[in-house]
Design a protein around this motif. Sequence first.
Motif, PDB file in Angstrom:
ATOM      1  N   ILE A   5      28.416  22.512 -10.409  1.00 25.87           N
ATOM      2  CA  ILE A   5      28.216  23.487  -9.344  1.00 25.87           C
ATOM      3  C   ILE A   5      27.675  22.740  -8.136  1.00 25.87           C
ATOM      4  O   ILE A   5      26.696  22.000  -8.241  1.00 25.87           O
ATOM      5  CB  ILE A   5      27.254  24.607  -9.792  1.00 25.87           C
ATOM      6  N   THR A   6      28.324  22.917  -6.998  1.00 25.86           N
ATOM      7  CA  THR A   6      27.922  22.209  -5.780  1.00 25.86           C
ATOM      8  C   THR A   6      26.840  22.980  -5.039  1.00 25.86           C
ATOM      9  O   THR A   6      26.541  24.135  -5.353  1.00 25.86           O
ATOM     10  CB  THR A   6      29.125  21.999  -4.847  1.00 25.86           C
ATOM     11  N   ASP A   7      26.299  22.332  -4.017  1.00 24.47           N
ATOM     12  CA  ASP A   7      25.228  22.967  -3.238  1.00 24.47           C
ATOM     13  C   ASP A   7      25.727  24.107  -2.356  1.00 24.47           C
ATOM     14  O   ASP A   7      24.943  24.726  -1.641  1.00 24.47           O
ATOM     15  CB  ASP A   7      24.460  21.939  -2.420  1.00 24.47           C
ATOM     16  N   GLU A   8      27.011  24.417  -2.438  1.00 28.10           N
ATOM     17  CA  GLU A   8      27.538  25.591  -1.733  1.00 28.10           C
ATOM     18  C   GLU A   8      27.245  26.878  -2.501  1.00 28.10           C
ATOM     19  O   GLU A   8      27.509  27.976  -2.018  1.00 28.10           O
ATOM     20  CB  GLU A   8      29.040  25.436  -1.519  1.00 28.10           C
ATOM     21  N   CYS A   9      26.679  26.748  -3.702  1.00 31.92           N
ATOM     22  CA  CYS A   9      26.343  27.895  -4.556  1.00 31.92           C
ATOM     23  C   CYS A   9      25.413  28.846  -3.798  1.00 31.92           C
ATOM     24  O   CYS A   9      24.451  28.424  -3.155  1.00 31.92           O
ATOM     25  CB  CYS A   9      25.661  27.393  -5.832  1.00 31.92           C
ATOM     26  N   ILE A  10      25.715  30.141  -3.893  1.00 29.42           N
ATOM     27  CA  ILE A  10      24.900  31.159  -3.220  1.00 29.42           C
ATOM     28  C   ILE A  10      24.019  31.931  -4.213  1.00 29.42           C
ATOM     29  O   ILE A  10      23.435  32.949  -3.865  1.00 29.42           O
ATOM     30  CB  ILE A  10      25.776  32.133  -2.407  1.00 29.42           C
ATOM     31  N   ASN A  11      23.928  31.442  -5.441  1.00 28.19           N
ATOM     32  CA  ASN A  11      23.096  32.081  -6.471  1.00 28.19           C
ATOM     33  C   ASN A  11      23.425  33.554  -6.659  1.00 28.19           C
ATOM     34  O   ASN A  11      22.537  34.396  -6.762  1.00 28.19           O
ATOM     35  CB  ASN A  11      21.608  31.901  -6.148  1.00 28.19           C
ATOM     36  N   CYS A  12      24.699  33.842  -6.754  1.00 30.52           N
ATOM     37  CA  CYS A  12      25.130  35.239  -6.873  1.00 30.52           C
ATOM     38  C   CYS A  12      25.025  35.772  -8.305  1.00 30.52           C
ATOM     39  O   CYS A  12      25.198  36.963  -8.537  1.00 30.52           O
ATOM     40  CB  CYS A  12      26.549  35.406  -6.354  1.00 30.52           C
ATOM     41  N   ASP A  13      24.782  34.892  -9.262  1.00 25.63           N
ATOM     42  CA  ASP A  13      24.566  35.269 -10.660  1.00 25.63           C
ATOM     43  C   ASP A  13      25.817  35.690 -11.416  1.00 25.63           C
ATOM     44  O   ASP A  13      25.700  36.161 -12.545  1.00 25.63           O
ATOM     45  CB  ASP A  13      23.525  36.389 -10.789  1.00 25.63           C
ATOM     46  N   VAL A  14      27.007  35.541 -10.879  1.00 23.01           N
ATOM     47  CA  VAL A  14      28.190  36.011 -11.604  1.00 23.01           C
ATOM     48  C   VAL A  14      28.727  35.001 -12.614  1.00 23.01           C
ATOM     49  O   VAL A  14      29.358  35.385 -13.593  1.00 23.01           O
ATOM     50  CB  VAL A  14      29.337  36.476 -10.666  1.00 23.01           C
ATOM     51  N   CYS A  15      28.467  33.723 -12.431  1.00 25.08           N
ATOM     52  CA  CYS A  15      29.023  32.714 -13.334  1.00 25.08           C
ATOM     53  C   CYS A  15      28.275  32.630 -14.664  1.00 25.08           C
ATOM     54  O   CYS A  15      28.896  32.457 -15.717  1.00 25.08           O
ATOM     55  CB  CYS A  15      29.049  31.336 -12.674  1.00 25.08           C
ATOM     56  N   GLU A  16      26.977  32.736 -14.633  1.00 24.90           N
ATOM     57  CA  GLU A  16      26.175  32.532 -15.847  1.00 24.90           C
ATOM     58  C   GLU A  16      26.613  33.405 -17.023  1.00 24.90           C
ATOM     59  O   GLU A  16      26.847  32.888 -18.121  1.00 24.90           O
ATOM     60  CB  GLU A  16      24.693  32.731 -15.548  1.00 24.90           C
ATOM     61  N   PRO A  17      26.748  34.722 -16.853  1.00 25.70           N
ATOM     62  CA  PRO A  17      27.133  35.536 -18.013  1.00 25.70           C
ATOM     63  C   PRO A  17      28.579  35.338 -18.468  1.00 25.70           C
ATOM     64  O   PRO A  17      28.930  35.721 -19.580  1.00 25.70           O
ATOM     65  CB  PRO A  17      26.907  36.970 -17.536  1.00 25.70           C
ATOM     66  N   GLU A  18      29.411  34.712 -17.644  1.00 32.03           N
ATOM     67  CA  GLU A  18      30.812  34.481 -18.007  1.00 32.03           C
ATOM     68  C   GLU A  18      30.997  33.269 -18.911  1.00 32.03           C
ATOM     69  O   GLU A  18      32.029  33.141 -19.552  1.00 32.03           O
ATOM     70  CB  GLU A  18      31.663  34.316 -16.744  1.00 32.03           C
ATOM     71  N   CYS A  19      30.025  32.387 -18.978  1.00 30.32           N
ATOM     72  CA  CYS A  19      30.170  31.148 -19.740  1.00 30.32           C
ATOM     73  C   CYS A  19      30.005  31.407 -21.236  1.00 30.32           C
ATOM     74  O   CYS A  19      28.926  31.778 -21.694  1.00 30.32           O
ATOM     75  CB  CYS A  19      29.144  30.116 -19.282  1.00 30.32           C
ATOM     76  N   PRO A  26      20.055  28.840 -14.358  1.00 30.37           N
ATOM     77  CA  PRO A  26      19.458  28.664 -13.035  1.00 30.37           C
ATOM     78  C   PRO A  26      18.769  27.303 -12.945  1.00 30.37           C
ATOM     79  O   PRO A  26      18.034  26.915 -13.848  1.00 30.37           O
ATOM     80  CB  PRO A  26      18.428  29.795 -12.942  1.00 30.37           C
ATOM     81  N   GLY A  27      19.043  26.598 -11.866  1.00 31.06           N
ATOM     82  CA  GLY A  27      18.365  25.330 -11.614  1.00 31.06           C
ATOM     83  C   GLY A  27      17.225  25.567 -10.637  1.00 31.06           C
ATOM     84  O   GLY A  27      16.867  26.718 -10.366  1.00 31.06           O
ATOM     85  N   GLU A  28      16.681  24.515 -10.087  1.00 33.62           N
ATOM     86  CA  GLU A  28      15.580  24.662  -9.142  1.00 33.62           C
ATOM     87  C   GLU A  28      16.017  25.366  -7.866  1.00 33.62           C
ATOM     88  O   GLU A  28      15.286  26.174  -7.319  1.00 33.62           O
ATOM     89  CB  GLU A  28      14.974  23.304  -8.821  1.00 33.62           C
ATOM     90  N   GLU A  29      17.224  25.030  -7.389  1.00 36.92           N
ATOM     91  CA  GLU A  29      17.712  25.646  -6.153  1.00 36.92           C
ATOM     92  C   GLU A  29      19.015  26.414  -6.348  1.00 36.92           C
ATOM     93  O   GLU A  29      19.231  27.417  -5.684  1.00 36.92           O
ATOM     94  CB  GLU A  29      17.892  24.580  -5.074  1.00 36.92           C
TER      95      GLU A  29
END
Length: 83
Positions: A5-19, A26-29
């Motif tokens: 995941i690149t730093d263009e991530c907006i932390n929208c939370d949609v990817c985590e439950p799909e994996c 969640p990382g630090e940023e």
Amino acid sequence: MSLMITDECINCDVCEPECPNNAISPGEEIYVIDPNKCTECVGHYDDPQCQQVCPVDCIPHDPDRQETHDQLMEKYQKLTGKA
């Protein structure tokens, strides 16, 4: 090859439950992908689900983690216990 995941991530939370391998957390940023758990959804789906749902297209292949389809399948089998 695992994904990242690149730093263009907006932390929208949609990817985590799909994996299906719980490789995204969640990382630090921004969210991060554990390369030891990422199989690009091999064994589960035809396409990486995180890439399918990402609204900003910030989940490319990790150039530092080259893996063949067979290696990803082997990782899937180890993670799931399925042969």
